[in-house]
Design a protein around this motif. Structure first.
Motif, PDB file in Angstrom:
ATOM      1  N   GLY A   1      47.247 -13.112  40.346  1.00 31.84           N
ATOM      2  CA  GLY A   1      48.606 -13.085  39.817  1.00 31.84           C
ATOM      3  C   GLY A   1      49.010 -11.704  39.350  1.00 31.84           C
ATOM      4  N   ILE A   2      49.728 -11.660  38.240  1.00 34.96           N
ATOM      5  CA  ILE A   2      50.239 -10.386  37.728  1.00 34.96           C
ATOM      6  C   ILE A   2      49.116  -9.447  37.290  1.00 34.96           C
ATOM      7  CG2 ILE A   2      50.559 -11.285  35.416  1.00 34.96           C
ATOM      8  CD1 ILE A   2      52.840  -9.359  35.103  1.00 34.96           C
ATOM      9  N   SER A   3      47.998 -10.018  36.845  1.00 34.74           N
ATOM     10  CA  SER A   3      46.911  -9.166  36.360  1.00 34.74           C
ATOM     11  C   SER A   3      45.949  -8.744  37.477  1.00 34.74           C
ATOM     12  CB  SER A   3      46.138  -9.881  35.253  1.00 34.74           C
ATOM     13  OG  SER A   3      45.572 -11.069  35.759  1.00 34.74           O
ATOM     14  N   ALA A   4      46.282  -9.040  38.729  1.00 34.05           N
ATOM     15  CA  ALA A   4      45.415  -8.658  39.838  1.00 34.05           C
ATOM     16  C   ALA A   4      45.392  -7.145  39.979  1.00 34.05           C
ATOM     17  CB  ALA A   4      45.906  -9.294  41.137  1.00 34.05           C
ATOM     18  N   VAL A   5      44.222  -6.628  40.170  1.00 37.75           N
ATOM     19  CA  VAL A   5      44.035  -5.199  40.380  1.00 37.75           C
ATOM     20  C   VAL A   5      43.381  -5.039  41.748  1.00 37.75           C
ATOM     21  CG1 VAL A   5      42.815  -3.141  39.592  1.00 37.75           C
ATOM     22  CG2 VAL A   5      43.802  -4.709  37.922  1.00 37.75           C
ATOM     23  N   ARG A   6      44.021  -4.251  42.605  1.00 40.53           N
ATOM     24  CA  ARG A   6      43.454  -3.990  43.925  1.00 40.53           C
ATOM     25  C   ARG A   6      43.282  -2.491  44.086  1.00 40.53           C
ATOM     26  NH1 ARG A   6      45.953  -4.536  49.743  1.00 40.53           N
ATOM     27  NH2 ARG A   6      47.833  -4.830  48.555  1.00 40.53           N
TER      28      ARG A   6
ATOM     29  N   GLY B   1      57.622   4.799  45.335  1.00 41.86           N
ATOM     30  CA  GLY B   1      57.413   3.724  46.315  1.00 41.86           C
ATOM     31  C   GLY B   1      56.493   2.622  45.837  1.00 41.86           C
ATOM     32  N   SER B   2      55.300   2.990  45.388  1.00 41.52           N
ATOM     33  CA  SER B   2      54.281   1.994  45.028  1.00 41.52           C
ATOM     34  C   SER B   2      54.554   1.327  43.688  1.00 41.52           C
ATOM     35  CB  SER B   2      52.897   2.647  44.993  1.00 41.52           C
ATOM     36  OG  SER B   2      52.555   3.176  46.248  1.00 41.52           O
ATOM     37  N   VAL B   3      55.144   2.072  42.758  1.00 41.73           N
ATOM     38  CA  VAL B   3      55.378   1.493  41.431  1.00 41.73           C
ATOM     39  C   VAL B   3      56.786   0.891  41.335  1.00 41.73           C
ATOM     40  CG1 VAL B   3      55.453   1.942  38.950  1.00 41.73           C
ATOM     41  CG2 VAL B   3      53.689   3.024  40.352  1.00 41.73           C
ATOM     42  N   LEU B   4      57.826   1.693  41.480  1.00 36.88           N
ATOM     43  CA  LEU B   4      59.181   1.193  41.229  1.00 36.88           C
ATOM     44  C   LEU B   4      59.674   0.214  42.299  1.00 36.88           C
ATOM     45  CD1 LEU B   4      60.842   4.453  39.881  1.00 36.88           C
ATOM     46  CD2 LEU B   4      60.008   2.481  38.582  1.00 36.88           C
ATOM     47  N   VAL B   5      59.666   0.624  43.564  1.00 35.94           N
ATOM     48  CA  VAL B   5      60.240  -0.229  44.622  1.00 35.94           C
ATOM     49  C   VAL B   5      59.381  -1.467  44.864  1.00 35.94           C
ATOM     50  CG1 VAL B   5      60.893  -0.325  47.057  1.00 35.94           C
ATOM     51  CG2 VAL B   5      61.463   1.692  45.697  1.00 35.94           C
ATOM     52  N   LYS B   6      58.068  -1.284  44.965  1.00 34.95           N
ATOM     53  CA  LYS B   6      57.207  -2.451  45.214  1.00 34.95           C
ATOM     54  C   LYS B   6      57.198  -3.411  44.031  1.00 34.95           C
ATOM     55  CE  LYS B   6      54.119  -0.416  48.641  1.00 34.95           C
ATOM     56  NZ  LYS B   6      52.721  -0.151  49.011  1.00 34.95           N
TER      57      LYS B   6
ATOM     58  N   ILE C   1      53.931  -1.141  34.587  1.00 37.02           N
ATOM     59  CA  ILE C   1      52.958  -0.398  33.771  1.00 37.02           C
ATOM     60  C   ILE C   1      51.560  -0.526  34.370  1.00 37.02           C
ATOM     61  CG2 ILE C   1      51.802  -0.351  31.507  1.00 37.02           C
ATOM     62  CD1 ILE C   1      54.580  -1.073  30.308  1.00 37.02           C
ATOM     63  N   LEU C   2      51.183  -1.738  34.767  1.00 38.66           N
ATOM     64  CA  LEU C   2      49.870  -1.949  35.370  1.00 38.66           C
ATOM     65  C   LEU C   2      49.747  -1.159  36.678  1.00 38.66           C
ATOM     66  CD1 LEU C   2      47.133  -3.397  35.421  1.00 38.66           C
ATOM     67  CD2 LEU C   2      48.271  -5.288  36.614  1.00 38.66           C
TER      68      LEU C   2
ATOM     69  N   LEU D   1      51.463   1.459  37.592  1.00 40.42           N
ATOM     70  CA  LEU D   1      51.479   2.894  37.309  1.00 40.42           C
ATOM     71  C   LEU D   1      50.070   3.386  36.974  1.00 40.42           C
ATOM     72  CD1 LEU D   1      53.125   5.499  36.910  1.00 40.42           C
ATOM     73  CD2 LEU D   1      53.427   4.818  34.528  1.00 40.42           C
ATOM     74  N   ALA D   2      49.380   2.637  36.131  1.00 35.36           N
ATOM     75  CA  ALA D   2      48.009   3.029  35.768  1.00 35.36           C
ATOM     76  C   ALA D   2      47.101   3.030  36.997  1.00 35.36           C
ATOM     77  CB  ALA D   2      47.464   2.083  34.691  1.00 35.36           C
ATOM     78  N   ILE D   3      47.209   1.992  37.810  1.00 37.23           N
ATOM     79  CA  ILE D   3      46.365   1.894  39.009  1.00 37.23           C
ATOM     80  C   ILE D   3      46.666   3.038  39.970  1.00 37.23           C
ATOM     81  CG2 ILE D   3      45.949   0.514  41.097  1.00 37.23           C
ATOM     82  CD1 ILE D   3      46.464  -1.986  39.293  1.00 37.23           C
ATOM     83  N   TYR D   4      47.946   3.297  40.234  1.00 39.48           N
ATOM     84  CA  TYR D   4      48.295   4.300  41.235  1.00 39.48           C
ATOM     85  C   TYR D   4      48.141   5.729  40.744  1.00 39.48           C
ATOM     86  CZ  TYR D   4      49.282   1.122  44.911  1.00 39.48           C
ATOM     87  OH  TYR D   4      49.122   0.185  45.899  1.00 39.48           O
ATOM     88  N   MET D   5      48.085   5.953  39.445  1.00 43.47           N
ATOM     89  CA  MET D   5      47.749   7.293  38.969  1.00 43.47           C
ATOM     90  C   MET D   5      46.291   7.602  39.313  1.00 43.47           C
ATOM     91  SD  MET D   5      50.439   8.753  37.794  1.00 43.47           S
ATOM     92  CE  MET D   5      51.243   7.910  39.126  1.00 43.47           C
ATOM     93  N   GLY D   6      45.433   6.611  39.176  1.00 43.14           N
ATOM     94  CA  GLY D   6      44.027   6.797  39.549  1.00 43.14           C
ATOM     95  C   GLY D   6      43.848   6.918  41.050  1.00 43.14           C
ATOM     96  N   ILE D   7      44.442   5.999  41.801  1.00 43.71           N
ATOM     97  CA  ILE D   7      44.324   6.031  43.258  1.00 43.71           C
ATOM     98  C   ILE D   7      44.960   7.304  43.811  1.00 43.71           C
ATOM     99  CG2 ILE D   7      45.152   4.928  45.389  1.00 43.71           C
ATOM    100  CD1 ILE D   7      44.808   2.218  43.955  1.00 43.71           C
ATOM    101  N   GLY D   8      46.135   7.658  43.307  1.00 42.46           N
ATOM    102  CA  GLY D   8      46.830   8.853  43.779  1.00 42.46           C
ATOM    103  C   GLY D   8      46.047  10.129  43.500  1.00 42.46           C
ATOM    104  N   SER D   9      45.376  10.174  42.362  1.00 36.24           N
ATOM    105  CA  SER D   9      44.547  11.345  42.051  1.00 36.24           C
ATOM    106  C   SER D   9      43.396  11.461  43.042  1.00 36.24           C
ATOM    107  CB  SER D   9      44.000  11.250  40.625  1.00 36.24           C
ATOM    108  OG  SER D   9      45.069  11.266  39.703  1.00 36.24           O
TER     109      SER D   9
END
Length: 192
Positions: A42-47, A130-135, A152-153, A155-163
């Motif tokens: 659900g909402i708390s899923a992290v991929r 793209g990944s945070v706002l639009v998706k 917020i979730l 954003l945190a995930i994609y800051m790590g993946i993007g880095s």
């Protein structure tokens, strides 16, 4: 004149083939992330996935238009091979924007500088848009996920993946052999 047009056709086919390989790589990375690196539901899923890395690379190499097209095709193909195929146009648009924005920023705003800061900036800004706002808006519209908590979730995930993606791209640009192969995709007769 005939020789020039056949050379031009070869370059287009070579670039198209390379883009197809990037699409395939993105679909495979997406499947691996969905299958082995998805935690929770659900909402708390992290991929954890690097499926956007080939999309960003296409934007860096070929520019924003090709980056956007590759992103859209990647998402559509991923949807078709998913266990329960469903297309969310906002997710598709978000993936296209990741390729287009990263390509635009890298090529035009940062003038193709293969330094770490321009690469990180291009990747992270494209992920925020793209990944945070639009998706996230797509998840809100189609699945009724709360927008702010999901954003917020993500954003945190994609800051790590993007880095991590930024460091991988930076490493590619530091490898002279890979850079020369990428440069060959842009060779044209009479251009050095």
């Amino acid at each position: 004149m005939q020789k020039k047009s056949s050379k031009s056709l070869f370059i287009n086919v070579r670039s198209l083939t390379f883009c197809a390989m990037l699409v395939s790589l993105s679909v495979i990375l997406g499947w691996v992330g969905r299958t082995y690196f998805t935690f929770g539901g659900g909402i708390s899923a992290v991929r954890i996935t690097f499926e956007n890395l080939p999309v960003i690379a296409s934007g860096f190499i070929f520019g924003p238009v090709v980056g956007g097209i590759v992103g859209i095709i990647c998402d559509l193909v991923s949807c078709l091979v998913a266990p329960q195929p469903s297309i969310n146009p906002f997710i598709t648009l978000g993936t296209g924007l990741v390729g287009a924005i990263s390509g635009f920023l890298f090529r035009y705003a940062f003038k193709g500088k293969k330094k770490l800061l321009p690469i990180i900036s291009s990747v992270l800004i494209s992920h925020i848009a793209g990944s945070v706002l639009v998706k996230t808006f797509g998840f809100y519209v189609y699945y009724s996920y709360p927008f702010l908590a999901t954003a917020i979730l993500r954003l945190a995930i994609y800051m790590g993946i993007g880095s991590a993606e930024s460091f991988l791209l930076y490493s590619v640009f530091k490898n002279k052999t890979l850079v020369s192969l990428i440069d060959k995709l842009h060779e044209r007769k009479g251009r050095k």
